[in-house]
Design a protein around this motif. Sequence first.
Motif, PDB file in Angstrom:
ATOM      1  N   ALA A  10      -6.978  -6.243   2.382  1.00 25.25           N
ATOM      2  CA  ALA A  10      -6.684  -5.182   1.412  1.00 25.25           C
ATOM      3  C   ALA A  10      -5.780  -4.116   2.019  1.00 25.25           C
ATOM      4  O   ALA A  10      -4.843  -3.626   1.369  1.00 25.25           O
ATOM      5  CB  ALA A  10      -7.991  -4.557   0.915  1.00 25.25           C
ATOM      6  N   ILE A  11      -6.036  -3.750   3.280  1.00 28.48           N
ATOM      7  CA  ILE A  11      -5.191  -2.745   3.936  1.00 28.48           C
ATOM      8  C   ILE A  11      -3.762  -3.264   4.085  1.00 28.48           C
ATOM      9  O   ILE A  11      -2.786  -2.560   3.778  1.00 28.48           O
ATOM     10  CB  ILE A  11      -5.780  -2.372   5.307  1.00 28.48           C
ATOM     11  CG1 ILE A  11      -7.151  -1.708   5.134  1.00 28.48           C
ATOM     12  CG2 ILE A  11      -4.844  -1.436   6.058  1.00 28.48           C
ATOM     13  CD1 ILE A  11      -7.884  -1.480   6.444  1.00 28.48           C
ATOM     14  N   ALA A  12      -3.639  -4.507   4.572  1.00 27.88           N
ATOM     15  CA  ALA A  12      -2.300  -5.082   4.722  1.00 27.88           C
ATOM     16  C   ALA A  12      -1.582  -5.153   3.373  1.00 27.88           C
ATOM     17  O   ALA A  12      -0.381  -4.861   3.268  1.00 27.88           O
ATOM     18  CB  ALA A  12      -2.402  -6.472   5.346  1.00 27.88           C
ATOM     19  N   ALA A  13      -2.328  -5.543   2.325  1.00 30.24           N
ATOM     20  CA  ALA A  13      -1.721  -5.645   0.993  1.00 30.24           C
ATOM     21  C   ALA A  13      -1.336  -4.280   0.445  1.00 30.24           C
ATOM     22  O   ALA A  13      -0.366  -4.163  -0.314  1.00 30.24           O
ATOM     23  CB  ALA A  13      -2.678  -6.351   0.039  1.00 30.24           C
ATOM     24  N   MET A  14      -2.068  -3.223   0.825  1.00 26.67           N
ATOM     25  CA  MET A  14      -1.663  -1.872   0.406  1.00 26.67           C
ATOM     26  C   MET A  14      -0.272  -1.541   0.944  1.00 26.67           C
ATOM     27  O   MET A  14       0.541  -0.912   0.254  1.00 26.67           O
ATOM     28  CB  MET A  14      -2.672  -0.841   0.933  1.00 26.67           C
ATOM     29  CG  MET A  14      -3.951  -0.748   0.142  1.00 26.67           C
ATOM     30  SD  MET A  14      -5.001   0.553   0.844  1.00 26.67           S
ATOM     31  CE  MET A  14      -6.604  -0.212   0.699  1.00 26.67           C
ATOM     32  N   GLY A  15      -0.012  -1.952   2.181  1.00 28.82           N
ATOM     33  CA  GLY A  15       1.319  -1.727   2.739  1.00 28.82           C
ATOM     34  C   GLY A  15       2.383  -2.467   1.957  1.00 28.82           C
ATOM     35  O   GLY A  15       3.447  -1.906   1.632  1.00 28.82           O
ATOM     36  N   LEU A  16       2.124  -3.731   1.628  1.00 29.52           N
ATOM     37  CA  LEU A  16       3.098  -4.489   0.846  1.00 29.52           C
ATOM     38  C   LEU A  16       3.242  -3.916  -0.555  1.00 29.52           C
ATOM     39  O   LEU A  16       4.340  -3.944  -1.140  1.00 29.52           O
ATOM     40  CB  LEU A  16       2.657  -5.956   0.775  1.00 29.52           C
ATOM     41  CG  LEU A  16       3.620  -6.910   0.074  1.00 29.52           C
ATOM     42  CD1 LEU A  16       4.975  -6.921   0.778  1.00 29.52           C
ATOM     43  CD2 LEU A  16       3.046  -8.333   0.029  1.00 29.52           C
ATOM     44  N   ASN A  17       2.147  -3.373  -1.087  1.00 26.51           N
ATOM     45  CA  ASN A  17       2.207  -2.779  -2.420  1.00 26.51           C
ATOM     46  C   ASN A  17       3.111  -1.539  -2.446  1.00 26.51           C
ATOM     47  O   ASN A  17       3.765  -1.270  -3.453  1.00 26.51           O
ATOM     48  CB  ASN A  17       0.791  -2.402  -2.877  1.00 26.51           C
ATOM     49  CG  ASN A  17       0.714  -2.146  -4.363  1.00 26.51           C
ATOM     50  OD1 ASN A  17       1.398  -2.801  -5.158  1.00 26.51           O
ATOM     51  ND2 ASN A  17      -0.108  -1.197  -4.754  1.00 26.51           N
ATOM     52  N   VAL A  18       3.151  -0.793  -1.344  1.00 30.76           N
ATOM     53  CA  VAL A  18       4.052   0.360  -1.263  1.00 30.76           C
ATOM     54  C   VAL A  18       5.498  -0.105  -1.393  1.00 30.76           C
ATOM     55  O   VAL A  18       6.296   0.486  -2.142  1.00 30.76           O
ATOM     56  CB  VAL A  18       3.837   1.114   0.072  1.00 30.76           C
ATOM     57  CG1 VAL A  18       4.950   2.142   0.290  1.00 30.76           C
ATOM     58  CG2 VAL A  18       2.481   1.800   0.076  1.00 30.76           C
TER      59      VAL A  18
END
Length: 375
Positions: free
Chosen positions: A65-73
Motif C-alpha cells: 500500500a505504501i509503495a502504491a501510494m507513491g505510484l498513485n502520486v
Amino acid sequence: MAVDVSPGVAEKNSASKHAAPKLRLVNSRAGRIGVAVFIVLIVAFPLNFGDTYWLGVLNSAGIAAIAAMGLNVLTGYAGQLSLGHAAFVSIGAFTAQYVGGQLGLPMIVWLPAAGIAAAVVGAAVAPFALRLHGPYLAIVSLALVAIVVWVARNIPSITGGNEGTFVTAEATLGPINFAELSIGPLSFVREQGMFILIWSMVGLFLLLTANVMRTRAGRAMQAVRDHDIAAEVLGVRMMRTQANAFVLSTFIAGVAGGLLAVNLEYIRPDEFGVHLSVEYLAIIVIGGLASLWGPVLGALFVTMVPVIVDIFSDSLPFIQHGGTDGMSTTDMSLLLYGLLIVIFLLAEPKGLVAVIRRIRDRVRPPRKAAVNSPA
C-alpha cells in the motif's frame, strides 16, 4: 476539471472570506472517528491476534500500500504512467540494508536514507524521463527497471549479487524493537511488532499524501494531469511540477523498499522486476486512481488474491494438482490480476473506492429536505 493555481488567483483566494482548507486528513466527523478507529486497530489488533500467517499477509499488504501510494502520486494525481516503480523500491531496499545492516545505523537513519536515495535517483532521472508522455514514458521506465536490476547484480558488496543478501538492519526506534516487541511481562512475535510499525507508516503516508494534495504543489499536479496546456497558460511550470511528483513518488517507494527489506529479511535483485511494477499498477487501478484510500484497499485486495487462490486451489479448475497438467497458483493469480484490471477499467474505472461510496450512499438514509418555516 482543471484547478486554477495561478499566482493572482491564489492571492485573491487567500484574501477572500473563504479560508484555505486546513491541512488535515479528513474534514468530516465520521472521517475523524474512522481515523481514531484506525489508530486503535493498528495497536490493538496485532496484540490480540496471534496468527502469524495472516499477520504476515497483512504486513505485506501494508508495504504494498505504501509503495502504491507513491505510484498513485505520479500516475493518479500527476497523470504520468510509470512501469519502473519497482526500481525505486529496490534502491530503497538495498540502501536500508547497507545503511542499517552494514553500517549499523538505527532505523531513524536508515529508513529516511532509503527514501532519500530513491528520491535522488528519481531527481536525476526525472528531467529525461518526463520529456516523454504516455506509452513512451512507460517504455523508458521499463528500461529503468532492467538497468537497476543489472546494476544491483554487479555490486555484490552491497546487494550480494545474484544470490542476494540477508537483511540485518534492525527495526528499532529508541528502546522499542518492533521485531522483538515486549510490553511488561508480555512478549510478542515478530509479525505482531512489524504490523504496528508497517501500518503506522501507512497512516503517516496517508496523512502526507492528503496534505500534499491540498497544497499549491499538489493542486498544480492535478491541474497538469487534467489539462497541461491550460495549466501552463495559468502559470504552472509543468516540468517542475512533474519533477516534484516524480521525486515525491520515488521517495515513498524508497521507504516502502526499506520496510520490505526488513520485513522479508532476505532480498535479491530479481525480486524487483517488472512483475512487481505491474502489481503496484494493478493495486492503484483496482483500488482507485487519484484517491487517498485507493492504494490501501487495492493492496488488501490484490494481496489476498493469491492467498485465496491457494486456499481454494483444490476446488478451482485449471489448477495443477500433483503431477497433472495445469496452471500453478502463481500463474492463476497473475491471470486474475489481469482479469480484474480489465473488469474494473470497463465497469468501474474509479475502483473499489467508488464501489464503496456507491454502497454507502444506498445504505445511508436520505437526508430530509430543508423546509422553510412559516414567517
